[in-house]
Scaffold this motif. Structure first.
Motif, short mmCIF file in Angstrom:
data_model
loop_
_atom_site.label_atom_id
_atom_site.label_comp_id
_atom_site.label_asym_id
_atom_site.label_seq_id
_atom_site.Cartn_x
_atom_site.Cartn_y
_atom_site.Cartn_z
N GLY A 50 0.68 -1.34 -0.03
CA GLY A 50 -0.07 -0.09 -0.05
C GLY A 50 0.96 1.37 0.09
N ILE A 51 2.09 1.13 0.16
CA ILE A 51 3.12 2.27 0.18
C ILE A 51 3.09 3.20 -1.09
N ASN A 52 3.16 2.33 -2.34
CA ASN A 52 3.28 2.94 -3.62
C ASN A 52 1.91 2.93 -4.47
N LEU A 53 0.79 2.66 -3.74
CA LEU A 53 -0.47 2.67 -4.35
C LEU A 53 -1.26 4.09 -4.37
N PRO A 54 -1.99 4.64 -5.47
CA PRO A 54 -2.47 5.66 -5.37
C PRO A 54 -3.81 5.61 -4.40
N ASN A 55 -4.46 6.90 -4.09
CA ASN A 55 -5.30 6.92 -2.95
C ASN A 55 -6.70 6.01 -3.19
N TYR A 56 -7.16 5.65 -4.39
CA TYR A 56 -8.32 5.03 -4.60
C TYR A 56 -8.10 3.61 -4.49
N LEU A 57 -6.69 3.35 -5.02
CA LEU A 57 -6.76 1.73 -4.61
C LEU A 57 -6.29 1.62 -3.17
N ILE A 58 -6.02 2.35 -2.47
CA ILE A 58 -5.82 2.24 -0.94
C ILE A 58 -7.03 2.20 -0.25
N ILE A 59 -7.84 2.66 -0.56
CA ILE A 59 -9.35 2.57 -0.28
C ILE A 59 -9.76 1.00 -0.37
N ILE A 60 -9.54 0.50 -1.53
CA ILE A 60 -9.96 -0.86 -1.95
C ILE A 60 -9.20 -1.90 -1.07
N LEU A 61 -7.61 -1.52 -0.91
CA LEU A 61 -6.79 -2.28 -0.15
C LEU A 61 -7.16 -2.59 1.36
N ILE A 62 -7.83 -1.17 2.03
CA ILE A 62 -8.25 -1.16 3.21
C ILE A 62 -9.55 -2.12 3.50
#
Length: 225
Positions: free
Chosen positions: A180-192
């Motif tokens: 999740g460090i290098n992911l964009p913000n919209y992918l971080i939400i999916i990751l969470i």
């Protein structure tokens, strides 16, 4: 600094070369006395309901010749493993059940006690159990060898099952969190959201593995009576 992926399970906190991470195993002792003097709350009522259900289930699995109170050994085993499994779901808390030091110590001590009790008090039954009913005479020596090996590896299989399931989920959560460090913000939400689903799955795994190790220990103890 993490040298490899499995180093997250290493006991790292120490004082005078004594690892302090293992103290998390005894954290449950701080919460036990409250049930003896506080007015029963919802948490205590739910836990008491679970213990009663486990008591009747283990009692049905045990033979009528078993000693009174034998179920409390396995209820304590379930409670101890469940508590330590759930501790590993909190950040920065050491998971003792993800190490063979703890899981093998539990299963090996139970298995040895069952074997000593069975061979000392019911040796004839233990010999009969090595040869399943209806086995041809020519296969009896092989069945004795197979049953002996399967009996010897029981504590190892129980310990490895518990340890592997605890490690697998934690490794998956660690791998996803590191990406999740290098992911964009919209992918971080999916990751969470994925992490929350995995945490829910890990909660189920923690309960299931505690139940499995308690049930299998009960079945193994029933064979020596």
């Amino acid at each position: 600094m993490m040298t490899n992926l499995f180093s997250i399970f290493d006991p790292s906190t120490n004082l005078l070369n004594i690892s302090l991470n293992w103290l998390s195993t005894f954290m449950g002792l701080m919460f036990i006395p409250y049930s003896f003097w506080l007015i029963p709350n919802r948490h205590f009522i739910i836990w008491n309901f679970i213990i009663n259900k486990l008591h009747f289930e283990f009692k049905n699995l045990l033979s009528p010749n078993s000693l009174n109170g034998s179920t409390f050994i396995f209820i304590s085993l379930f409670s101890f493993v469940l508590f330590n499994n759930f501790l590993g779901l909190f950040p920065y808390i050491f998971t003792s059940t993800s190490h063979l030091n703890i899981s093998l110590s539990i299963t090996l001590s139970l298995w040895l006690s069952f074997m000593f009790y069975g061979w000392i008090n019911n040796s004839q039954h233990m010999f009969i159990h090595m040869i399943p009913q209806g086995t041809p005479n020519i296969l009896m020596p092989f069945m004795v060898i197979i049953e002996t090996i399967s009996n010897i590896i029981r504590p190892g299989t129980l310990a490895v099952r518990l340890t592997a399931n605890m490690i697998a989920g934690h490794l998956l959560l660690t791998l996803l969190s590191n990406t999740g460090i290098n992911l964009p913000n919209y992918l971080i939400i999916i990751l969470i959201l994925i992490q929350i689903l995995l945490l829910t799955l890990e909660m189920a795994v923690a309960i299931i593995q505690s139940y499995v190790i308690a049930i299998l220990s009960t079945l193994y103890s029933n064979e020596v009576n």
